[in-house]
Motif scaffolding. Sequence first.
Motif, PDB file in Angstrom:
ATOM      1  N   SER A   1       7.384  -4.289  -2.842  1.00 19.97           N
ATOM      2  CA  SER A   1       6.368  -4.712  -1.891  1.00 19.97           C
ATOM      3  C   SER A   1       6.942  -4.784  -0.485  1.00 19.97           C
ATOM      4  N   ARG A   2       8.164  -5.296  -0.397  1.00 19.87           N
ATOM      5  CA  ARG A   2       8.797  -5.377   0.923  1.00 19.87           C
ATOM      6  C   ARG A   2       9.054  -3.988   1.471  1.00 19.87           C
TER       7      ARG A   2
ATOM      8  N   ASP B   1       7.394  -1.421   0.947  1.00 22.91           N
ATOM      9  CA  ASP B   1       6.124  -0.842   1.409  1.00 22.91           C
ATOM     10  C   ASP B   1       5.636  -1.486   2.686  1.00 22.91           C
TER      11      ASP B   1
ATOM     12  N   ALA C   1       4.964  -4.823   3.301  1.00 22.16           N
ATOM     13  CA  ALA C   1       4.176  -6.054   3.265  1.00 22.16           C
ATOM     14  C   ALA C   1       5.047  -7.233   3.664  1.00 22.16           C
TER      15      ALA C   1
ATOM     16  N   THR D   1       2.707 -10.510   0.549  1.00 18.78           N
ATOM     17  CA  THR D   1       3.202 -10.294  -0.806  1.00 18.78           C
ATOM     18  C   THR D   1       2.787 -11.437  -1.716  1.00 18.78           C
TER      19      THR D   1
ATOM     20  N   THR E   1      -1.121 -11.272  -2.296  1.00 17.76           N
ATOM     21  CA  THR E   1      -1.715 -10.118  -2.969  1.00 17.76           C
ATOM     22  C   THR E   1      -1.034  -9.790  -4.283  1.00 17.76           C
ATOM     23  N   VAL E   2       0.273 -10.028  -4.369  1.00 18.89           N
ATOM     24  CA  VAL E   2       0.990  -9.631  -5.584  1.00 18.89           C
ATOM     25  C   VAL E   2       1.305 -10.842  -6.466  1.00 18.89           C
TER      26      VAL E   2
END
Lengths: 312, 443
Positions: free
Chosen positions: A206-207, A209, A211, A216, A219-220
């Motif tokens: 995620s990082r 990408d 975010a 993070t 959303t995750v």
Amino acid sequence: MSAVIDTEAAHGSIGSDVPAGRSRRGAAPAGRRPKERFIPRAGAMLVMGVFTLYFLVPIWWLVVASTKDRADFLGTNPLWFADFAFFDNVAALFAYRDGVYLRWLLNSVLYAGFGALVATLLAAMCGYALAKYRFPGREAIFNVVLGGVLVPATALALPLFLLFSRVQLTDTFWSVFLPSVVSPFGVYLTRVFAEASVPDELLEASRLDGAGEVRTFFTVSIRLMFPALVTVFLFQFVAIWNNFFLPLIMLRSEELFPVTFGLYAWNSSINQFPELRSFVLVGALLSIIPLIVTFLLLQRYWRTGLGTGALK
Amino acid sequence: MRHTKRAVAAALLTTVAIAMAGCSAGTAGSGSDAAASCEPAGGDVKLTFTSWIPGIEDAVAIWNEANPDIQVEVQTGPSGNAGTYQNFFNQLEAGNAPDLGQIEYDALPNFRVQDGLENLAVCEDIVAAKDQFLPWTWSQASLGTADELYGVPQDQGPMGLFYRSDLFEKNGIPVPTTWDEYKDAAVKIRALGGYITNFSQTDINQFAGFVWQAGGQWFENDGDAWTVDLTSPESTKVADYWQDLIANDLVSTYPAWTDEWNNAYNSGEVWTWNSAVWGANSILSGAPDTAGNWSVALAPQWEAGGESAGNWGGSSVAVFKGTDHLYEAAKFALWLNTSEEALTSLNKTAQIYPATTAGLELPVLKEGVDFYGGQKIYDVFAEAATQVSPDFTWGPTMTQTYADVSDGFKAAASGDGTLLDALTKGQESTISTLEAQSIPVAE
């Protein structure tokens, strides 16, 4: 298995504050021992049956009692129906003192609903941070929070009252709401859960990408932690709903009372004002309905979440 | 329900302990000791008033309408011993007590020794109103002193005898006028399978009412030290009397205020109840099947031809230390408890039985009551109210005294020890509690 669930639902609904240990014990062995013999199984069912009955009889009594008018309440079998006056009783309760009871019910839903929501969010953030970030003093913070689990809410009520008096916030919505949004147990549970269910690799991805940490989280991570969050929410919802001592100490204005405290206040005057009695009975019955509804709706998640906590 | 009560009591005790620890930690000098003067403040005044009487807002609304410059806001909560008293103490400690609060007579000394109340005797209007009240209600609020007053008497609970007139008549038993006759009747009723009354192990203030009627004293305060005398000759006489009835199975011992207790009255098993004026309502709601069959008489006497009544319950409206508006608060308290409009409203919403002589003449208290076969029962209680002795004083730790004596009464009711044993133990534990709180005890 369904008996277990029934007991849990009933248990929670009468407002005990220790459903955790019981359900944990009830659910785990059934999964671990697939080859059960008949006799232990029947024995277990019998024990559960007895306890189910034990928990349900008071509710049954309450249901029956709230359908009776005053004369029948005293004169007829307490465990069976007489003339059906339930709706008259409810109408009288709702009309009494301009519907103050409905106000109390609404207050309880606000205190417990919003309080549990905010508490869950705070606990989730805290638990997640403790699980996923490394920083000095992390364990110290966690241990302090764990210590907080051990301090009963009742012991904090008076110090809280004196504190709130200093800032002139007693007898306000906030005096009950603010202390309710703190849940040390929730922090513990979410930390354990975040460690188990939010893989570091996913956060890395995620990082990469692009975010940010906050994004993070929302959303995750929060989705992965969802079962635990429902558990925390339910725990906190029940805890706030049943926390009667804090409102007792903090609140003086009738329009701020939660339903538990309001009913207690009425009940304390029953000897002098006997007409309050049927209001207390019917009010008590109606007041457990929101708890039952919440449990039935969220039961599935609740079990998953608890199970995870237990295995860890 | 009893378990919850116990749990709450335990929780409250814990906070008392904490609050006291806080007290002794050095805040003792925080309250201003200078006696407040009773002067009007001028300008608009806002007062807070805590009471648990349902519907008291109606009376307060009448006041607010007529007094735009003194607005009173009603706060509420559970009944005194169920939490509101503890809240008062917490609020006094935190410095945000309401201006006015409802306090029962038996709790006033507790607030007095904790220095939580303003002395209303500095207000001329209040002192001038003394003659409007029944003398004994005034002395309950003045704690027996001549120049102090810690509350305006609100209501009272003169005791009489509620009895099933139909059963007495049908069985040819005369309605007892002395306690000796009461016992004779008890024997006859027991032979018919009933009980003359139920002895409550938990209503220690009812028992205190019996002692009160017998001319006894439980406490005395000489302005400095407290004398505890739960086992005075009068108290012993009353205890022996009821002990005899219990031991001979002439009275039932159902836990009071429970369903089985209500049912014992509703089914006609129990024939009489020695209770206060507000008990009229309890029977009406607890024994609906017996409507029309009850009557009220003056309480049985210890001496034939005696004229003495006990009291059970009653409260006052007190002004808390720290108020900025003693004059206005006192003015409101006086209006609430003497004006006809307020007393009428209080009686209508909560059957409050006034503490003033004029209040006993309210039209509504002159009417016959259907449940009592149309008898004008309040005439009986009005007479009883004039027979209550002004000499009965409560102690500063009544909650503890009640609890300890009640424990002993429960044991006595199940055959373990006697009522007198219970009083003796209550005496000892009360003295040690007073000493533990550094309240001087006279030996």
